[in-house]
Write an enzyme that holds these catalytic residues in place. Structure first.
Site, PDB file in Angstrom:
ATOM      1  N   LYS A  42      -0.865   4.244  -5.419  1.00  0.00           N
ATOM      2  CA  LYS A  42       0.341   4.945  -5.914  1.00  0.00           C
ATOM      3  C   LYS A  42       0.041   5.035  -7.809  1.00  0.00           C
ATOM      4  O   LYS A  42       0.510   5.580  -8.377  1.00  0.00           O
ATOM      5  CB  LYS A  42       1.868   4.202  -5.988  1.00  0.00           C
TER       6      LYS A  42
HETATM    7  C1  PLP Z   1       2.457   5.513  -0.034  1.00  0.00           C
HETATM    8  C2  PLP Z   1       1.310   4.847   0.724  1.00  0.00           C
HETATM    9  C3  PLP Z   1       0.941   5.683   1.696  1.00  0.00           C
HETATM   10  C4  PLP Z   1       1.286   7.084   1.973  1.00  0.00           C
HETATM   11  O1  PLP Z   1       0.823   8.132   1.306  1.00  0.00           O
HETATM   12  P1  PLP Z   1       1.743   9.468   1.144  1.00  0.00           P
HETATM   13  O2  PLP Z   1       1.354  10.025  -0.139  1.00  0.00           O
HETATM   14  O3  PLP Z   1       3.235   9.050   1.107  1.00  0.00           O
HETATM   15  O4  PLP Z   1       1.350  10.156   2.437  1.00  0.00           O
HETATM   16  C5  PLP Z   1      -0.293   5.162   2.343  1.00  0.00           C
HETATM   17  N1  PLP Z   1      -0.789   3.879   2.041  1.00  0.00           N
HETATM   18  C6  PLP Z   1      -0.116   3.180   1.172  1.00  0.00           C
HETATM   19  C7  PLP Z   1      -0.791   1.809   0.820  1.00  0.00           C
HETATM   20  C8  PLP Z   1       0.772   3.643   0.125  1.00  0.00           C
HETATM   21  O5  PLP Z   1       1.247   3.063  -0.567  1.00  0.00           O
END
Ligand code: PLP
Length: 501
Positions: free
Chosen positions: A112
Site C-alpha cells: 500500500k
Molecule cells: C491490500 C493488500 C492486498 C490486496 O490488494 P488489492 O489491491 O486490494 O487486491 C494483498 N496483500 C496485501 C499485503 C495487502 O495489503
C-alpha cells in the site's frame, strides 16, 4: 492528450484527474474510470534503462494530464525517497523459478505504501488546482494495511484529517499495533465491531450521505478517499509492473517483447487491475493470475461469470484479502461492458440488493486475460514452509497465497513462461502466522521475540517500521458499532452528534 475520467455508473459528466483524485468516489456511487487506456510512449528498451522514479513519471504523465511535468516529478521525488529501505524502491528476488517483486520496502512494509506515499502529495496539489478551500477529510476502511499506510502518508499533512476504521478482530497484532500507535494531531483510528466488508460498506454510506456532506461543508470539511477506489491510488500501482518488466529486460532475464505472467494476491482487486491496465497500455504481460484466499469470490466469478457475495466470511492469515466485495472489479466490469455505464449500474444494484450479479457470455470472453484460483489456509502455510526450506526465502501469508496459486496454475496449464509474483507484504508484518507455518514450536513466543527469531531465520534485518512500534505508546483506543461510524466522524470533526457517547 488530456485524459478525462467518468463514473462507471453514468457517462454524463467528465472530470479531470485532479478532480477525480479529490473526490475519490463519484456522487452516484460509481468509480472514476479513465476514458481510454493510454499507450506507453516509451519503448521497452528505453524503460529498461530507467530508475523507478523515471518509470513512474512516464506512466503517471499519461493519466494525470492536468498536473505539470514539474508537479508530477516533485510528487514522485517526495514519495519514493529514503522512506524506502531499498534504493531501487522495488527489488526483485528470484526464488524457485519465479521473480518475487518486493513491494514492501516502504515505511509501513506493505505494498500500500507504493501508492499511499504519493497520494497525499497528489491530493494537496489537486485541492489547489480545484480551488478547494475546505479541509480534506480522508475517510478510510482498512483490512489492515491501507490504514497504516494512509495514516503514515497523511499524518500532519496540513489541510487534511484522516479517519481510519478497521475490523477490531480482523487484523494481525502487528497491524493493529502499527495503527493504534500512530502519531499526528489530524489522525483518528477506530476499531469497529464487524468485519472489513462492514467497515467498507459503512464508509461508502458516509460518502453517499448528502445530509452529512452538507453539514460538514458548513463546518469547512470535505470528504475524500484514500481507499484503492481512488484513481490516485490505482495509477501509481501501474508503475511497478512497467518497472519490473524493464528491470528484467535490462538484466537480460527477458527478451524484448517476451510475455511476462503476473500473479497478484488479490482482495479489493486494485493491484491486479493496475496490472491489467499495464497490459492494456502495451506492456507484454501474459496471464494475469488472480490469487484468492479462502474468501474465493473472485475464483468462483472467473469460473462461472457470476459474482456472488452471499457466503460465509472467513477470517484467514491473509487478512488484507479477507474481502467479499472487491470494489475495483467494478472498473473491469465497466470495461468489459464496453463502457456501458447503465449496464454496469444495473449489475452493481443487483450486487447491493440480492448480493450477486451475472455477466453475459460475451463479457465473459473478455476475461480470458485472467486466470483465477485460490489457496486454502493449509496450502498457504505449506507454501511458506516449502519456500523457506527449499530456498531460505520467507514469504508473508498474502504472497504465499499468490505463490501457492502460481504452482496450481503451472500444474494446470503447463505454462512455465517467465513470471512475476507481486510480493505484497513483509513477513515481519505477519510474524505469528509465518513462524507458525514454519514450525509449531514458535507458537508460545511473544510477538517481538518472534520478530527477532524471524530475523535470525530469514537472515534479514528487522525493518525500521517494526523497531519503531516495539516501545511506542498506544494513542488510539476508540471502538464503535457499525451503525455508530457516523457519530464517531462527527465527534472527531466537532460537528453536533445525534447520540451521546
Ligand atoms: C491490500 C493488500 C492486498 C490486496 O490488494 P488489492 O489491491 O486490494 O487486491 C494483498 N496483500 C496485501 C499485503 C495487502 O495489503
Amino acid at each position: 492528450m488530456e485524459m478525462l475520467y467518468s463514473s462507471t455508473r453514468s457517462n454524463e459528466k467528465k472530470v479531470k484527474a485532479s478532480e477525480a483524485i479529490i473526490k475519490g468516489l463519484s456522487e452516484d456511487g460509481g468509480l472514476f474510470a479513465p476514458h481510454h487506456i493510454p499507450a506507453l510512449d516509451k519503448s521497452l528498451k528505453e524503460l529498461a534503462d530507467m530508475t523507478y522514479q523515471q518509470v513512474a513519471y512516464e506512466v503517471m504523465k499519461l493519466y494525470l494530464t492536468d498536473y505539470t511535468e514539474q508537479e508530477l516529478k516533485s510528487c514522485i521525488e517526495k514519495a519514493y525517497d529514503s522512506k524506502f529501505d531499498e534504493e531501487s524502491i522495488v527489488p526483485l528476488a528470484e526464488a524457485d523459478g519465479a521473480y518475487y517483486m518486493e513491494l514492501f520496502h516502504g515505511p509501513t512494509i506493505a505494498f500500500k505504501d507504493m501508492a499511499l506515499s504519493i497520494l497525499p502529495h497528489l491530493m494537496i496539489l489537486a485541492a489547489r488546482k480545484n480551488q478547494v478551500k475546505k479541509e480534506i477529510v480522508i475517510l478510510t476502511a482498512t483490512s489492515g494495511d491501507t490504514g497504516k499506510a494512509a495514516l503514515a502518508g497523511f499524518a500532519d499533512v496540513e489541510g487534511t484529517r484522516i479517519i481510519v476504521f478497521y475490523p477490531k478482530n480482523g487484523v494481525s497484532p502487528i497491524q493493529e499495533k502499527q495503527m493504534v500507535t500512530q502519531k499526528g494531531k489530524n489522525t483518528l483510528v477506530v476499531g469497529i465491531h464487524g468485519n472489513f466488508d462492514d467497515a467498507q460498506t459503512g464508509v461508502k454510506k458516509l460518502f453517499a450521505d448528502s445530509g452529512l456532506e452538507a453539514e460538514l461543508a458548513g463546518k469547512g470539511f470535505q470528504f475524500s478517499s484514500a481507499n484503492s477506489i481512488n484513481i490516485g491510488r490505482l495509477v501509481p500501482q501501474i508503475c511497478y509492473y512497467v518497472y519490473a518488466y524493464g528491470r528484467l529486460l535490462g538484466e537480460g532475464k527477458l527478451a524484448e517483447g517476451e510475455k511476462l505472467n503476473v500473479v497478484v494476491p488479490t482482495g479489493n482487486f486494485g493491484n491486479i487491475l493496475a496490472a491489467f491496465y499495464a497490459k492494456c497500455m502495451g506492456l507484454p504481460i501474459g496471464k494475469l493470475i488472480c490469487a484468492s484466499n479462502e474468501n474465493k469470490v473472485l475464483y468462483d466469478f472467473f469460473r462461472t461469470g457470476t459474482y456472488d457475495r452471499n457466503r460465509k466470511f472467513v477470517l484467514t492469515s491473509s487478512p488484507s484479502m479477507d474481502i467479499l466485495v472487491s470494489s475495483n472489479l467494478e472498473r473491469l466490469i465497466y470495461r468489459l461492458a464496453g463502457g456501458d455505464a447503465a449496464r454496469n449500474r444495473e449489475m452493481m444494484a443487483a450486487l447491493n440488493g440480492q448480493g450477486s450479479y451475472e455477466i453475459t457470455e460475451e463479457m465473459q470472453e473478455g476475461l480470458s486475460d485472467f486466470y483465477g484460483n485460490y489457496a486454502s489456509e493449509q496450502e498457504t502455510a505449506a507454501e511458506i514452509k516449502r519456500l523457506y526450506e527449499d530456498c531460505g526465502y520467507v514469504l508473508d501469508p498474502h504472497t504465499a497465497v499468490a505463490s501457492a496459486v502460481y504452482r496450481k496454475y503451472v500444474e494446470e496449464t503447463g505454462d512455465t513462461g517467465k513470471t512475476v509474483i507481486a510480493s505484497t507484504a513483509s513477513p515481519f508484518k505477519f510474524t505469528r502466522s509465518v513462524m507458525h507455518a514454519i514450525d509449531g514450536k514458535y507458537d508460545n513466543m511473544e510477538d517481538f521475540a518472534l520478530v527477532d527469531a524471524l530475523s535470525g531465520l530469514a537472515g534479514v534485518k528487522v525493518p525500521r517500521a517494526i523497531e519503531e512500534i516495539r516501545t511506542a505508546p498506544v494513542l488510539h483506543r476508540k471502538e464503535c458499532e457499525v451503525d455508530g461510524m457516523k457519530d464517531v466522524v462527527k465527534e472527531f470533526l466537532g460537528v453536533k452528534c445525534e447520540k451521546k457517547f
